[in-house]
Design a protein around this motif. Structure first.
Motif, PDB file in Angstrom:
ATOM      1  N   ARG A 198       0.821  -1.211   0.000  1.00  0.00           N
ATOM      2  CA  ARG A 198       0.000   0.000   0.000  1.00  0.00           C
ATOM      3  C   ARG A 198       0.859   1.266   0.000  1.00  0.00           C
ATOM      4  O   ARG A 198       0.336   2.357  -0.233  1.00  0.00           O
TER       5      ARG A 198
ATOM      6  N   GLN B  14      -9.645   5.049  -6.753  1.00  0.00           N
ATOM      7  CA  GLN B  14      -8.933   6.033  -5.939  1.00  0.00           C
ATOM      8  C   GLN B  14      -8.787   7.396  -6.597  1.00  0.00           C
ATOM      9  O   GLN B  14      -8.317   8.329  -5.954  1.00  0.00           O
TER      10      GLN B  14
ATOM     11  N   ARG C 255     -10.262  -8.103  -3.388  1.00  0.00           N
ATOM     12  CA  ARG C 255      -9.902  -8.642  -2.066  1.00  0.00           C
ATOM     13  C   ARG C 255      -8.619  -9.449  -2.138  1.00  0.00           C
ATOM     14  O   ARG C 255      -7.748  -9.361  -1.252  1.00  0.00           O
TER      15      ARG C 255
ATOM     16  N   SER D 228      -8.433  -5.813   0.509  1.00  0.00           N
ATOM     17  CA  SER D 228      -9.416  -4.790   0.858  1.00  0.00           C
ATOM     18  C   SER D 228     -10.644  -4.984  -0.014  1.00  0.00           C
ATOM     19  O   SER D 228     -10.558  -5.546  -1.110  1.00  0.00           O
ATOM     20  N   THR D 229     -11.769  -4.498   0.460  1.00  0.00           N
ATOM     21  CA  THR D 229     -12.946  -4.433  -0.397  1.00  0.00           C
ATOM     22  C   THR D 229     -12.808  -3.209  -1.297  1.00  0.00           C
ATOM     23  O   THR D 229     -12.017  -2.294  -1.008  1.00  0.00           O
TER      24      THR D 229
ATOM     25  N   SER E 245     -14.764  -0.692  -1.519  1.00  0.00           N
ATOM     26  CA  SER E 245     -15.090   0.499  -0.725  1.00  0.00           C
ATOM     27  C   SER E 245     -13.929   0.886   0.183  1.00  0.00           C
ATOM     28  O   SER E 245     -13.611   2.073   0.343  1.00  0.00           O
ATOM     29  N   GLU E 246     -13.275  -0.104   0.783  1.00  0.00           N
ATOM     30  CA  GLU E 246     -12.118   0.187   1.639  1.00  0.00           C
ATOM     31  C   GLU E 246     -10.963   0.746   0.822  1.00  0.00           C
ATOM     32  O   GLU E 246     -10.254   1.653   1.268  1.00  0.00           O
TER      33      GLU E 246
ATOM     34  N   ARG F 263     -11.209   2.493  -1.929  1.00  0.00           N
ATOM     35  CA  ARG F 263     -11.560   3.879  -2.256  1.00  0.00           C
ATOM     36  C   ARG F 263     -11.330   4.789  -1.054  1.00  0.00           C
ATOM     37  O   ARG F 263     -10.800   5.893  -1.184  1.00  0.00           O
ATOM     38  N   ALA F 264     -11.716   4.344   0.122  1.00  0.00           N
ATOM     39  CA  ALA F 264     -11.554   5.169   1.323  1.00  0.00           C
ATOM     40  C   ALA F 264     -10.084   5.406   1.662  1.00  0.00           C
ATOM     41  O   ALA F 264      -9.735   6.412   2.291  1.00  0.00           O
ATOM     42  N   ALA F 265      -9.215   4.475   1.237  1.00  0.00           N
ATOM     43  CA  ALA F 265      -7.783   4.586   1.542  1.00  0.00           C
ATOM     44  C   ALA F 265      -7.024   5.404   0.522  1.00  0.00           C
ATOM     45  O   ALA F 265      -5.797   5.482   0.573  1.00  0.00           O
TER      46      ALA F 265
END
Length: 466
Positions: free
Chosen positions: A64, A144, A170, A175-176, A178-179, A181-183
């Motif tokens: 990441r 992202q 995954r 990550s999903t 949505s996760e 995108r949030a990151a």
């Protein structure tokens, strides 16, 4: 490079090798690019892979911090003329997503089993895994950097279903969607980079090493065909826009010149990107459109290897020093480039006006798609143009990313009216050959395998006719 040399590149965080290979850490289950800023792992815990797909296939997830899937691919795949190089170029163009492994094998002239075996032996991943890794990367970028709905992103990235999309994200990123995108890094989805049907999809087209954007935009402006292309703005801040015919629809794409670059490039920068915006009639064409822009702007080149070889030549050394990272532009549409090489911009513009397909919604001076080879062959069957377009339409001459360069060259030689200089342009631009010497040019063997780049240096310096 052997594994000890690769490990030294990892220890020194050498960005020159980003995309050339990847390393994975068995104790963490993560794979990275060589320049990853994380603490260097112990040698006994490191494994090396030729591709991100190979690392993913062995169960490692993407780091990441360094985002290894975001780097340009190895320049070797664009240089090489063997079946592995041709296969990787076709997969990048989306053939596996559109036609499956059987379609890929058919275009290469091999059986599906042979293609699977050769890719797996050299890259650690077969065609399905390579296509999966490409889809995952495209999806991450869209998640992202845009506000597109997740369902639309799944199909834009080439997934057959939302479930397949979720499972792959995954597996690759732990990550999903949505996760993921949030990151996104702060500012990754700023207002200026929001994707909407009217604003298009904003993307960053990454490149390695220095990039002479000014020289590329100069060439595109000189060659622009009215109706399908335009270059606007002052030097250093120009925008190149054009129409594209794609497998599922059409597109209008725009690429920005490197800010502040009037020809000297960013020699001290280890890498960077060109900002682009794509307006697609069908989101499934996203990956194909991106790959065609990458070929046009020669974004997967290895400027370090090119400059090292050419910079050792007494004649070229000052030219390389003045323009580090000079590229050899390719083509967004290989068949179109062949016709343009034969006729020139003015005659090509006439064909666009007479036979090009009009856009449903013209955008400024962009009004048409370049006419297909079959249309031109039927409309103007006589002379060199008719012979070339008929051969392209019938498949007697193939210029797609997986074409055999020598076979295409021989087929072009058999057509009436195509001289050696025109064929050299087609081989350089449409087929992306980095080592072409046109007839009569003084190109010593010491410039090989980068003679196409050497000639670009001479042209940029005014020492060779265009």
């Amino acid at each position: 490079m052997d594994e000890d040399t690769r490990y030294e590149a990892v220890r020194s965080r050498d960005a020159r090798f980003d995309g050339e290979f990847f390393f994975a850490v068995e104790t963490t289950g993560i794979y990275c690019r060589p320049s990853c800023p994380a603490v260097t792992p112990k040698r006994q815990n490191v494994r090396f892979f030729a591709t991100a797909a190979g690392a993913q296939g062995s169960g490692f997830r993407a780091c990441r911090r360094c985002r290894p899937d975001a780097v340009p691919g190895s320049a070797a795949w664009n240089v090489r003329a063997d079946v592995v190089g041709r296969a990787v170029r076709l997969i990048g163009d989306g053939i596996v997503d559109r036609e499956g492994v059987a379609g890929l094998a058919s275009r290469l002239g091999y059986s599906a089993r042979q293609v699977q075996r050769q890719l797996t032996a050299e890259l650690g991943a077969g065609p399905v895994a390579l296509a999966r890794a490409q889809r995952a990367h495209t999806a991450r970028v869209l998640l992202q950097t845009t506000d597109l709905p997740i369902t639309e992103i799944a199909f834009a990235a080439g997934f057959a279903s939302v479930r397949q999309f979720n499972d792959t994200i995954r597996a690759v990123y732990a990550s999903t969607p949505s996760e993921l995108r949030a990151a996104a890094p702060r500012g990754g989805r700023s207002a200026g980079r929001t994707a909407t049907p009217s604003a298009g999809i904003p993307l960053r087209l990454a490149h390695r090493g220095p990039y002479q954007a000014g020289a590329v935009f100069d060439l595109l402006a000189e060659e622009a065909v009215s109706g399908i292309e335009e270059v606007s703005g002052p030097p250093g801040h120009r925008t190149y826009r054009r129409t594209l015919r794609l497998p599922h629809g059409s597109a209008i794409v725009a690429v920005e010149e490197t800010a502040g670059d009037t020809g000297q490039g960013r020699a001290a920068h280890p890498g960077g990107w060109l900002d682009a915006r794509l307006h697609l009639t069908d989101l499934r064409d996203l990956t194909t459109a991106v790959q065609r822009l990458r070929r046009l702007f020669d974004l997967d080149a290895d400027p370090y290897a090119v400059d090292e070889r050419l910079g050792a030549d007494a004649r070229l050394a000052p030219l390389v020093a003045a323009r580090p990272g000079l590229r050899s532009p390719g083509a967004a549409d290989a068949d179109e480039l062949a016709v343009r090489a034969l006729l020139g911009p003015r005659r090509a513009a006439e064909l666009v006006r007479r036979y090009g397909k009009a856009l449903d919604a013209p955008c400024g001076s962009l009004t048409h798609l370049f006419p297909e080879a079959a249309v031109l062959a039927g409309a103007e069957p006589r002379g060199p143009l008719g012979a070339l377009t008929a051969a392209l339409a019938d498949g007697d001459v193939r210029l797609d990313p997986g074409a055999d360069r020598d076979e295409a060259h021989a087929a072009l030689l058999g057509l009436p009216g195509l001289d050696a200089r025109t064929i050299a342009v087609i081989r350089t631009r449409a087929l992306g050959d980095p080592d072409v010497a046109p007839p009569g040019a003084d190109t010593p063997d010491s410039w090989r395998p980068w003679r196409s780049y050497a000639l670009q240096h001479l042209r940029a310096a005014g020492e060779l006719d265009q």
